[in-house]
Design a protein around this motif. Structure first.
Motif, short mmCIF file in Angstrom:
data_model
loop_
_atom_site.label_atom_id
_atom_site.label_comp_id
_atom_site.label_asym_id
_atom_site.label_seq_id
_atom_site.Cartn_x
_atom_site.Cartn_y
_atom_site.Cartn_z
N MET A 38 4.29 35.32 -49.96
CA MET A 38 5.46 34.44 -49.99
C MET A 38 6.46 34.91 -51.04
O MET A 38 7.67 34.90 -50.81
CB MET A 38 5.04 33.00 -50.27
CG MET A 38 4.37 32.33 -49.10
SD MET A 38 4.10 30.55 -49.27
CE MET A 38 3.50 30.36 -50.92
N GLU A 90 5.32 26.25 -45.61
CA GLU A 90 4.41 27.36 -45.28
C GLU A 90 2.99 27.06 -45.75
O GLU A 90 2.02 27.24 -44.99
CB GLU A 90 4.90 28.67 -45.89
CG GLU A 90 4.05 29.83 -45.47
CD GLU A 90 4.67 31.19 -45.71
OE1 GLU A 90 3.95 32.18 -45.51
OE2 GLU A 90 5.85 31.27 -46.08
N LYS A 103 1.19 29.60 -40.64
CA LYS A 103 1.95 29.75 -41.89
C LYS A 103 3.35 30.27 -41.62
O LYS A 103 4.32 29.87 -42.26
CB LYS A 103 1.22 30.63 -42.88
CG LYS A 103 1.02 32.06 -42.45
CD LYS A 103 0.24 32.85 -43.50
CE LYS A 103 -0.21 34.17 -42.97
NZ LYS A 103 -1.44 34.09 -42.19
N TYR A 104 3.48 31.15 -40.63
CA TYR A 104 4.79 31.70 -40.29
C TYR A 104 5.69 30.64 -39.64
O TYR A 104 6.89 30.60 -39.89
CB TYR A 104 4.66 32.91 -39.36
CG TYR A 104 3.91 34.06 -39.99
CD1 TYR A 104 4.30 34.61 -41.21
CD2 TYR A 104 2.79 34.60 -39.38
CE1 TYR A 104 3.61 35.66 -41.79
CE2 TYR A 104 2.09 35.66 -39.95
CZ TYR A 104 2.51 36.18 -41.15
OH TYR A 104 1.82 37.23 -41.72
N ALA A 107 6.87 28.59 -42.41
CA ALA A 107 7.88 29.34 -43.15
C ALA A 107 9.24 29.24 -42.46
O ALA A 107 10.26 29.00 -43.12
CB ALA A 107 7.47 30.79 -43.30
#
Length: 129
Positions: A38, A90, A103-104, A107
């Motif tokens: 990140m 995220e 997680k993407y 994000a």
């Protein structure tokens, strides 16, 4: 026209951020790897977005390298607030969902919200002149 450019630049910066995160995970997937990825993605996206916003959104021409450095510092400072939004989404998606790609998704959602907020912060505090 500026709104379309801003959206395009946000998409480009988001793509670069995600790409750098992905590359980071390819190189290291151990302890704290999400946070390292990140951070790397954030820095990559920040630099690109600053260059594009400065020139094509706020039409700012630095008077000197010192002026450019001050603007970049303020731009980065405004980004601290929006980075918490992005990182929160995220980390939250990574914790809540089993899918590796969650997680993407988090994000992208966090960056989208953060870039809207950031535009107004930058307009008011960074490129106010």
């Amino acid at each position: 026209m500026i709104a379309l450019r801003y959206i395009l630049f946000a998409l480009l910066s988001t793509a670069l951020n995600i790409l750098f995160q992905y590359l980071s995970f390819m190189l290291y997937d151990g302890f704290l790897s999400l946070y390292i990825a990140m951070f790397i993605g954030t820095v990559a996206g920040l630099v690109l977005k600053y260059i594009l916003d400065k020139k094509y959104i706020f039409f700012h021409t630095p008077k000197s390298k010192k002026d450019d450095g001050k603007k970049f510092f303020l731009y980065s400072l405004m980004g601290v607030f929006t980075t918490f939004i992005f990182w929160g989404f995220e980390i939250g998606f990574d914790a809540l969902f089993i899918d590796e790609n969650a997680k993407y998704v988090g994000a992208v959602i966090g960056l989208s919200i953060g870039y809207v907020v950031k535009y107004f912060l930058d307009k008011k505090f960074v490129f106010k002149d």
